[in-house]
Design an enzyme around this catalytic site. Structure first.
Site, PDB file in Angstrom:
ATOM      1  N   LYS A 179       5.648  12.377  18.252  1.00 28.64           N
ATOM      2  CA  LYS A 179       5.066  11.075  18.602  1.00 28.64           C
ATOM      3  C   LYS A 179       4.260  10.524  17.434  1.00 28.64           C
ATOM      4  O   LYS A 179       4.415   9.381  17.019  1.00 28.64           O
ATOM      5  CB  LYS A 179       4.185  11.226  19.849  1.00 28.64           C
ATOM      6  CG  LYS A 179       3.719   9.945  20.449  1.00 28.64           C
ATOM      7  CD  LYS A 179       2.342   9.435  20.107  1.00 28.64           C
ATOM      8  CE  LYS A 179       1.231  10.392  20.071  1.00 28.64           C
ATOM      9  NZ  LYS A 179      -0.118   9.857  19.961  1.00 28.64           N
ATOM     10  N   ASP A 189       4.140   8.197  23.859  1.00 28.30           N
ATOM     11  CA  ASP A 189       2.899   8.846  24.289  1.00 28.30           C
ATOM     12  C   ASP A 189       2.839   8.788  25.812  1.00 28.30           C
ATOM     13  O   ASP A 189       3.811   8.408  26.475  1.00 28.30           O
ATOM     14  CB  ASP A 189       1.687   8.173  23.643  1.00 28.30           C
ATOM     15  CG  ASP A 189       1.419   6.794  24.235  1.00 28.30           C
ATOM     16  OD1 ASP A 189       2.301   6.268  24.963  1.00 28.30           O
ATOM     17  OD2 ASP A 189       0.344   6.237  23.985  1.00 28.30           O
TER      18      ASP A 189
END
Ligand code: SF4
Length: 211
Positions: A120, A138
C-alpha cells in the site's frame, strides 16, 4: 458493478474535486515516503502535526541518519507505534543512502524492500511522487470498494488487483484519493453518511440509510 456505473461515480467525484491530493504534508519524495510510513494506523492530521517541525530540519535520508533514532522518536512521539516507526525510518534511510544514492526508488519492488514499506505504501508513493496510476488499498479504500460494489474481494491484494481491472484507465491516476476521501469523510466505517452521499443512487450497498 457495471463499468458504466463506475464511470458515473468517478465523473461525480471528479466534478466535486478535480485534483485530489494526499492530505499528508511533505516537501519532497523522501519526506512523502516517511510521512506515509508514519501514517500506518494513524491519522494524517496527527502525522502532519508531528512532521511539521521534523521536515523543517530533516528532508533527506542522510539528514535523518545524522539526526538518529532517539532524536527522531522525540519528534514523532505523539504518533501511535512511534518506536517501531522510528526504527523503520532509520533503517529505510540507511538503505536509501547505501543502495539508492539517497533517492526514493521509482518501482514497487525496490520500494517494498525498504523497512516499513508494504504494498500500500509503495503504491501511494508511486502515485503521489511519480504520478504512476497505482491504487493503494488502505482500510478506507478496502471498505469502500467492497461496500459499494466496485469489487467483491476478501483481502487488500485481491481488492487492488480487481480495482485495476474494474476501474476505467482514465480514472486510475486519482482513483486512490477519491476513494480514500469518500471513505474517510462520507462512507465511514460504522455509520456511513448515506444522506450526504453524492453517489447514493449509484451505490450498491444493501444497507444504505436515508437519514
Ligand atoms: S450511499 Fe452510503 S454506503 Fe453507499 S457510498 Fe454513499 S455513504 Fe457509502
Amino acid at each position: 458493478m457495471k463499468k458504466k456505473q463506475i464511470d458515473q461515480i468517478f465523473t461525480i467525484w471528479q466534478k466535486e474535486n478535480p485534483h485530489p491530493k494526499t492530505e499528508l504534508n511533505f516537501v519532497n519524495n523522501y519526506t512523502l515516503l516517511v510521512a506515509v510510513v508514519l501514517s500506518a494506523q494513524s491519522t494524517d492530521i496527527g502525522v502532519n502535526k508531528a512532521t511539521k517541525a521534523l521536515f523543517a530540519k530533516v528532508d533527506t535520508a542522510q539528514k535523518m541518519l545524522d539526526l538518529g533514532e532517539e532524536k527522531l522518536k522525540k519528534y514523532i512521539s505523539t504518533i501511535g507505534l512511534y518506536n517501531g516507526k522510528a526504527r523503520n525510518v532509520i533503517a529505510l534511510s540507511e538503505t536509501l543512502v547505501k543502495k539508492f544514492n539517497g533517492e526514493v526508488p521509482e518501482n514497487i519492488d525496490d520500494l517494498q524492500s525498504l523497512a516499513g514499506v508494504g504494498r500500500k505504501t509503495a503504491n501511494v508513493v508511486l502515485n503521489c511522487a511519480f504520478n504512476h496510476a497505482t491504487i493503494g488499498v488502505d482500510t478506507h479504500v478496502f471498505r469502500l470498494a467492497n461496500r459499494i460494489g466496485f469489487v467483491d474481494e476478501p483481502n487488500v491484494l485481491k481488492t487492488e488487483l480487481a480495482l485495476v481491472k474494474a476501474i476505467p484507465k482514465k480514472w486510475q491516476q486519482h482513483a486512490h484519493h477519491w476513494m480514500i476521501l469518500h471513505g474517510r469523510y462520507i462512507c465511514v466505517a460504522r455509520k456511513p453518511k448515506c444522506h450526504e452521499c453524492n453517489i447514493f443512487k449509484l451505490c450498491e450497498f444493501k444497507n444504505k440509510t436515508s437519514t
